[in-house]
Design a protein around this motif. Structure first.
Motif, mmCIF file in Angstrom:
data_model
loop_
_atom_site.group_PDB
_atom_site.id
_atom_site.type_symbol
_atom_site.label_atom_id
_atom_site.label_comp_id
_atom_site.label_asym_id
_atom_site.label_seq_id
_atom_site.Cartn_x
_atom_site.Cartn_y
_atom_site.Cartn_z
ATOM 1 N N SER A 1 -36.558 -89.411 -75.620
ATOM 2 C CA SER A 1 -36.540 -89.233 -74.176
ATOM 3 C C SER A 1 -37.635 -90.086 -73.545
ATOM 4 O O SER A 1 -38.623 -90.461 -74.203
ATOM 5 N N SER A 2 -37.457 -90.404 -72.273
ATOM 6 C CA SER A 2 -38.483 -91.194 -71.590
ATOM 7 C C SER A 2 -39.817 -90.462 -71.576
ATOM 8 O O SER A 2 -40.884 -91.083 -71.672
ATOM 9 N N ARG A 3 -39.773 -89.132 -71.484
ATOM 10 C CA ARG A 3 -41.020 -88.353 -71.492
ATOM 11 C C ARG A 3 -41.734 -88.480 -72.844
ATOM 12 O O ARG A 3 -42.936 -88.719 -72.903
ATOM 13 N N ALA A 4 -40.960 -88.325 -73.931
ATOM 14 C CA ALA A 4 -41.564 -88.392 -75.261
ATOM 15 C C ALA A 4 -42.088 -89.789 -75.564
ATOM 16 O O ALA A 4 -43.200 -89.957 -76.092
ATOM 17 N N LEU A 5 -41.292 -90.810 -75.234
ATOM 18 C CA LEU A 5 -41.703 -92.171 -75.547
ATOM 19 C C LEU A 5 -42.906 -92.593 -74.713
ATOM 20 O O LEU A 5 -43.825 -93.253 -75.214
ATOM 21 N N SER A 6 -42.938 -92.203 -73.453
ATOM 22 C CA SER A 6 -44.080 -92.573 -72.613
ATOM 23 C C SER A 6 -45.356 -91.916 -73.111
ATOM 24 O O SER A 6 -46.431 -92.530 -73.102
ATOM 25 N N ALA A 7 -45.252 -90.656 -73.561
ATOM 26 C CA ALA A 7 -46.435 -89.980 -74.090
ATOM 27 C C ALA A 7 -46.926 -90.646 -75.366
ATOM 28 O O ALA A 7 -48.136 -90.791 -75.583
ATOM 29 N N GLU A 8 -45.992 -91.078 -76.215
ATOM 30 C CA GLU A 8 -46.382 -91.703 -77.482
ATOM 31 C C GLU A 8 -47.014 -93.076 -77.259
ATOM 32 O O GLU A 8 -48.005 -93.435 -77.904
ATOM 33 N N ILE A 9 -46.441 -93.845 -76.343
ATOM 34 C CA ILE A 9 -46.943 -95.189 -76.094
ATOM 35 C C ILE A 9 -48.214 -95.162 -75.247
ATOM 36 O O ILE A 9 -49.066 -96.047 -75.346
ATOM 37 N N GLY A 10 -48.343 -94.142 -74.407
ATOM 38 C CA GLY A 10 -49.511 -94.067 -73.546
ATOM 39 C C GLY A 10 -49.322 -94.781 -72.222
ATOM 40 O O GLY A 10 -50.250 -95.401 -71.697
ATOM 41 N N VAL A 11 -48.080 -94.714 -71.691
ATOM 42 C CA VAL A 11 -47.799 -95.313 -70.388
ATOM 43 C C VAL A 11 -47.145 -94.249 -69.510
ATOM 44 O O VAL A 11 -46.749 -93.187 -69.996
ATOM 45 N N ALA A 12 -47.057 -94.533 -68.229
ATOM 46 C CA ALA A 12 -46.405 -93.604 -67.319
ATOM 47 C C ALA A 12 -44.928 -93.488 -67.663
ATOM 48 O O ALA A 12 -44.297 -94.446 -68.131
ATOM 49 N N ARG A 13 -44.385 -92.311 -67.431
ATOM 50 C CA ARG A 13 -42.964 -92.102 -67.737
ATOM 51 C C ARG A 13 -42.069 -93.061 -66.957
ATOM 52 O O ARG A 13 -41.051 -93.533 -67.461
ATOM 53 N N GLY A 14 -42.472 -93.375 -65.710
ATOM 54 C CA GLY A 14 -41.678 -94.284 -64.903
ATOM 55 C C GLY A 14 -41.555 -95.669 -65.521
ATOM 56 O O GLY A 14 -40.564 -96.371 -65.283
ATOM 57 N N VAL A 15 -42.555 -96.084 -66.306
ATOM 58 C CA VAL A 15 -42.504 -97.391 -66.976
ATOM 59 C C VAL A 15 -41.347 -97.409 -67.979
ATOM 60 O O VAL A 15 -40.559 -98.359 -68.041
#
Length: 481
Positions: free
Chosen positions: A58-72
């Motif tokens: 999910s965009s939420r999970a991937l953004s948290a793992e990468i360390g970027v905003a979910r919108g990115v």
């Protein structure tokens, strides 16, 4: 920074993402973060590291793992969905699409190779005005309604002009996106462009007993606008169109009782012409000379892929133009909200009509749309849709250009294929037999016109539906031409 994706828990019925897949973000790279993420996923799909039908995190999970905003991450996913690499499945997630084998043609003309109808029991309509809604807009709409819920209870009738905060947001949007600089007091909130047209016609109508006023209207043209005028007690004078839109020289033949002229100059509906500046100036001169109002429906102006949009007619003749706009082509037709911009004396008349009839848009809906505009959702939606429509515009051009002249290429959500009337009717008949509903220009034509053909809409179709629709049209064209 290198992030491994393979450990994400996926549904057991779909392939797992390989542990060798990684996303490396370089913040010194000139490419933006969404572009870097999209490039890495795109390459992995091309290299078959990401199998077809793989479900991405999910965009939420991937953004948290990468360390970027979910919108990115959402921006990267939207780009890949628009390009056809990924698909979003409601309530399930984002998946790698099935791709044709390298070197295969996306448009197969043989009936034996044509795919099956995605929904065999119903006609698949190639509609001109139904947009694609980006996946991110659902969450944005929910946030907008939460914002609307914080507003005071709407216990009284709204401002006849519309909610002030929404009018201010619309004024900013028009100045930024269309170069139309106006103030909130010149804006009236409507339930869409046709509602705005009806209000303008009521305000411009002749006094009782004088006789039916005349609306000069494009032919072929937007038949809903014609119907609105006739039901409002107006007569209609047809004006021919060519590849550039309305033929302004023909306006000289309009009767003396002409009170207004309706035009779609940004992407003529349905032929797709872009009205050049010379004709826009001629239209403004006609309006001033004959003391008529221009009703400018800025249809599809958000979606241009070849050149920047030309200035609005309202910018050239603000004293003689009622400008009509809507969120139907961006946020969806079901929201039922739009606006008009008009000179003060016309605004006053429209407000009088509105008070007399109690005709007000919903105040909570106005609050919600104001929230979407303030949060930049219009801009994000338009950017995502442009990418998707640009690719579809190219696909349709590649498939249909061998069969006739195409108009409206490089803009909007539909393309018009000029064909002899007999050929167009037969192609439409054959397509309907295989589940494809495509309009002919005849349905948008009131009086005889040399402009005939098919109107191919593509805004709301899925990738599979578009592929099937083009296959069917190509087969029919091969059988008829």
């Amino acid at each position: 920074m290198e992030i491994l994706l393979g450990h994400f828990s996926l549904h057991p019925e779909v392939p797992l993402l390989p542990s060798s897949l990684s996303i490396a973000l370089d913040r010194s790279d000139s490419r933006t973060l969404p572009v870097q993420i999209a490039d890495r996923i795109r390459t992995s799909i091309s290299d078959r590291l990401l199998p077809e039908e793989s479900r991405l995190p999910s965009s939420r999970a991937l953004s948290a793992e990468i360390g970027v905003a979910r919108g990115v991450v959402e921006h990267a996913f939207d780009q890949l969905i628009a390009e056809g690499w990924l698909e979003s499945r409601r309530g399930s997630g984002t998946y790698v699409r099935r791709l044709p084998p390298p070197g295969s043609s996306p448009h197969r003309s043989s009936p034996r190779k044509c795919g099956t109808h995605p929904a065999d029991s119903t006609l698949l309509r190639l509609a001109t005005g139904t947009p694609w809604i980006p996946p991110h807009l659902s969450a944005a709409w929910k946030r907008a309604w939460r914002d609307a819920g914080t507003a005071p209870h709407p216990d009284s009738y709204p401002d006849p002009l519309g909610e002030p905060s929404l009018r201010a947001a619309v004024a900013q949007l028009l100045g930024r996106a269309r170069g139309l600089h106006t103030d909130p007091d010149s804006i009236v909130i409507t339930t869409g462009s046709i509602h705005g047209l009806g209000l303008a016609l009521s305000a411009l109508a002749e006094p009782v007993g004088v006789g039916a006023p005349v609306l000069a209207h494009e032919n072929p043209g937007y038949r809903v606008a014609t119907t609105t005028a006739l039901r409002s007690g107006w007569s209609v004078f047809d004006v021919a169109v060519d590849g550039d839109g309305i033929e302004t020289d023909d306006l000289d033949a309009a009767p003396d009782s002409t009170r207004a002229v309706y035009v779609t100059p940004s992407h003529q509906h349905p032929t797709g012409g872009l009205l050049p500046v010379g004709r826009r100036r001629a239209l403004a001169d006609f309006a001033r000379t004959r003391n008529v109002m221009i009703l400018e429906d800025d249809y599809d102006s958000e979606f241009r892929y070849d050149v920047a949009p030309l200035p609005t007619v309202a910018e050239l003749a603000p004293d003689r133009t009622v400008y009509l706009g809507t969120v139907a082509k961006t946020f969806g037709g079901g929201i039922r909200l739009g606006w008009l911009v008009a000179p003060p004396h016309v605004v006053d008349e429209i407000v009088s009509v509105r008070i007399d009839t109690g005709d007000y848009p919903s105040l909570p809906v106005q609050h919600a749309v104001a929230s979407l505009l303030r949060d930049g959702e219009w801009d994000r939606t338009v950017r995502a849709a442009r990418r998707r429509y640009r690719e579809r515009d190219r696909r349709i051009t590649d498939a249909l250009a061998p069969y006739g002249e195409l108009r409206g290429v490089g803009a909007g959500m539909h393309t018009t294929l000029l064909l002899p009337a007999r050929v167009a009717a037969e192609v439409a008949r054959l397509a309907a037999r295989r589940g494809i509903d495509v309009d002919t220009l005849e349905k948008s034509t009131r009086s005889p016109s040399p402009v005939t053909g098919l109107i191919v809409g593509y805004g709301s179709l899925s990738e599979d539906q578009l592929t099937y629709g083009l296959d069917v049209l190509v087969d029919a064209l091969n059988n008829v031409s």
